[in-house]
Motif scaffolding. Structure first.
Motif, PDB file in Angstrom:
ATOM      1  N   ALA A   1       0.830  -1.205   0.000  1.00 31.95           N
ATOM      2  CA  ALA A   1       0.000   0.000   0.000  1.00 31.95           C
ATOM      3  C   ALA A   1       0.867   1.259   0.000  1.00 31.95           C
ATOM      4  CB  ALA A   1      -0.927  -0.007   1.215  1.00 31.95           C
ATOM      5  N   GLU A   2       1.937   1.242   0.791  1.00 34.79           N
ATOM      6  CA  GLU A   2       2.813   2.419   0.859  1.00 34.79           C
ATOM      7  C   GLU A   2       3.503   2.669  -0.476  1.00 34.79           C
ATOM      8  OE1 GLU A   2       6.968   3.571   3.072  1.00 34.79           O
ATOM      9  OE2 GLU A   2       5.356   2.768   4.337  1.00 34.79           O
ATOM     10  N   ALA A   3       4.050   1.615  -1.076  1.00 35.83           N
ATOM     11  CA  ALA A   3       4.776   1.771  -2.343  1.00 35.83           C
ATOM     12  C   ALA A   3       3.844   2.211  -3.465  1.00 35.83           C
ATOM     13  CB  ALA A   3       5.468   0.461  -2.705  1.00 35.83           C
ATOM     14  N   TRP A   4       2.679   1.570  -3.575  1.00 39.75           N
ATOM     15  CA  TRP A   4       1.732   1.933  -4.637  1.00 39.75           C
ATOM     16  C   TRP A   4       1.238   3.366  -4.467  1.00 39.75           C
ATOM     17  CZ3 TRP A   4      -2.038  -2.843  -5.235  1.00 39.75           C
ATOM     18  CH2 TRP A   4      -1.349  -3.877  -5.869  1.00 39.75           C
ATOM     19  N   THR A   5       0.936   3.751  -3.230  1.00 41.91           N
ATOM     20  CA  THR A   5       0.409   5.100  -2.988  1.00 41.91           C
ATOM     21  C   THR A   5       1.449   6.165  -3.317  1.00 41.91           C
ATOM     22  OG1 THR A   5      -1.077   4.272  -1.271  1.00 41.91           O
ATOM     23  CG2 THR A   5      -0.603   6.633  -1.264  1.00 41.91           C
ATOM     24  N   GLU A   6       2.689   5.933  -2.907  1.00 42.33           N
ATOM     25  CA  GLU A   6       3.735   6.917  -3.189  1.00 42.33           C
ATOM     26  C   GLU A   6       4.018   7.007  -4.689  1.00 42.33           C
ATOM     27  OE1 GLU A   6       7.101   6.113  -0.695  1.00 42.33           O
ATOM     28  OE2 GLU A   6       6.236   7.329   0.912  1.00 42.33           O
TER      29      GLU A   6
ATOM     30  N   GLY B   1      12.637  -6.839  -2.924  1.00 39.99           N
ATOM     31  CA  GLY B   1      11.577  -6.363  -2.054  1.00 39.99           C
ATOM     32  C   GLY B   1      10.208  -6.412  -2.701  1.00 39.99           C
ATOM     33  N   VAL B   2       9.202  -6.112  -1.892  1.00 44.27           N
ATOM     34  CA  VAL B   2       7.823  -6.039  -2.381  1.00 44.27           C
ATOM     35  C   VAL B   2       7.701  -4.864  -3.348  1.00 44.27           C
ATOM     36  CG1 VAL B   2       5.423  -5.655  -1.662  1.00 44.27           C
ATOM     37  CG2 VAL B   2       6.945  -7.057  -0.246  1.00 44.27           C
ATOM     38  N   ALA B   3       6.834  -5.019  -4.378  1.00 47.37           N
ATOM     39  CA  ALA B   3       6.617  -3.953  -5.367  1.00 47.37           C
ATOM     40  C   ALA B   3       7.920  -3.528  -6.018  1.00 47.37           C
ATOM     41  CB  ALA B   3       5.902  -2.759  -4.736  1.00 47.37           C
ATOM     42  N   ALA B   4       8.705  -4.495  -6.446  1.00 43.90           N
ATOM     43  CA  ALA B   4      10.006  -4.208  -7.048  1.00 43.90           C
ATOM     44  C   ALA B   4       9.861  -3.341  -8.288  1.00 43.90           C
ATOM     45  CB  ALA B   4      10.704  -5.515  -7.423  1.00 43.90           C
TER      46      ALA B   4
ATOM     47  N   ALA C   1       9.662  -6.123   4.463  1.00 44.67           N
ATOM     48  CA  ALA C   1       8.420  -6.881   4.333  1.00 44.67           C
ATOM     49  C   ALA C   1       8.661  -8.193   3.592  1.00 44.67           C
ATOM     50  CB  ALA C   1       7.372  -6.046   3.600  1.00 44.67           C
ATOM     51  N   ALA C   2       9.541  -8.151   2.592  1.00 41.97           N
ATOM     52  CA  ALA C   2       9.866  -9.372   1.848  1.00 41.97           C
ATOM     53  C   ALA C   2      10.522 -10.399   2.770  1.00 41.97           C
ATOM     54  CB  ALA C   2      10.785  -9.049   0.676  1.00 41.97           C
ATOM     55  N   ARG C   3      11.423  -9.933   3.606  1.00 44.80           N
ATOM     56  CA  ARG C   3      12.093 -10.832   4.553  1.00 44.80           C
ATOM     57  C   ARG C   3      11.076 -11.415   5.543  1.00 44.80           C
ATOM     58  NH1 ARG C   3      17.436 -11.390   6.560  1.00 44.80           N
ATOM     59  NH2 ARG C   3      17.448 -12.388   8.607  1.00 44.80           N
TER      60      ARG C   3
END
Length: 290
Positions: free
Chosen positions: A112-117, A169-172, A187-189
């Motif tokens: 959510a953080e990566a997509w929103t930014e 990581g997530v949302a690479a 988060a991936a870890r």
């Protein structure tokens, strides 16, 4: 004809078309409320199905649930996947780094953080935020559905895909600030550690394996319900952004497709690492990723 099924497919193909409900209703000569009633399963005439298919640039057979369904927009694919999961009692997954319905809150939070930014930094911020909110809503609906239905899941994850998740990581690939990228890596870890724990404990109704020797060439799912089974093949990982990714997902209930994918999945399960051996290998990947 199963009008509820037609309505579900109509909604998914409306999202795939990129047209607003008002546009489709106006071209069809009905109210937006009438279109929404069709999507909820109201009786619909064959001529209306034909005209809708023309507007959506698909075959009328696709709206009737016959043949193969194709989706090039991740948000349309997620909507149709959610619909199929509503009737699934058994889910068989081959390939990919995660089984999304079983992912952790850390995965969802980083996503959510990566997509929103990324949406806030785009040229058309309003449209990007709307697409992001819609996609996050669909993923949340899939999680809620899984928690209420608790279908049996067998998932064979790919070692290569899991290694890439740990490395990138997530949302690479999304252009996000370093702080967010570090959260995505953390988060991936955390996700990999949760996967290892589930492999060790084998929760009721969930079995996870790791394809360690031969990496699946692509990911697919076989979803079985009381009335029918579906094969779902998609290049879109769960963390593919709503306006990103190039590819085409397909969904079919053809018997020969279901049988072929079932055979491949059974062979992959036989050859995969399971239990403590799989968990140990996942922890080795975590350690190697630093």
């Amino acid at each position: 004809m199963r009008f509820a099924d037609i309505g579900q497919q109509l909604r998914a193909y409306r999202l795939e078309s990129g047209l607003r409900a008002e546009e489709i209703a106006a071209r069809l000569g009905v109210s937006r409320a009438a279109l929404y009633r069709y999507e909820k399963g109201e009786v619909i005439k064959l001529d209306t199905i034909r005209r809708l298919a023309e507007l959506l640039k698909i075959s009328p057979l696709s709206l009737l649930g016959i043949g193969v369904e194709y989706f090039s927009r991740p948000v349309a694919f997620q909507e149709r996947l959610r619909q199929v999961e509503e009737g699934a009692d058994q889910i068989l997954l081959v390939g990919g780094a995660v089984c999304y319905p079983t992912t952790t809150d850390a995965f969802d939070g980083a996503l959510a953080e990566a997509w929103t930014e990324a949406a806030d930094a785009s040229a058309d911020r309003v449209a990007a935020r709307a697409a992001t909110d819609q996609m996050l809503g669909l993923l949340a609906a899939r999680k809620k559905l899984h928690q209420s239905r608790r279908p049996t899941i067998i998932a064979i994850l790919g070692e290569g895909a899991l290694t890439r998740l740990l490395r990138e990581g997530v949302a690479a690939g999304l252009p996000v600030p370093e702080r967010s990228r570090q959260r995505c890596l953390a988060a991936a870890r955390a996700e990999a550690e949760a996967i290892a724990a589930m492999m060790d404990s084998v929760p009721i109704g969930l079995q996870l394996g790791l394809a360690s020797v031969v990496e699946p060439a692509g990911s697919f799912m076989v979803l079985r319900g009381r009335d029918r089974a579906h094969v779902i093949a998609s290049p879109f990982a769960p963390d593919t952004p709503p306006q990103g990714g190039i590819g085409v997902s397909s969904i079919t209930a053809a018997d020969e497709a279901v049988a072929a994918h079932q055979r491949v999945a059974e062979a992959a399960w036989r050859d995969s690492l399971k239990g403590a051996a799989a968990a140990a290998r996942v922890r080795e990947l975590i350690k190697a990723a630093g």
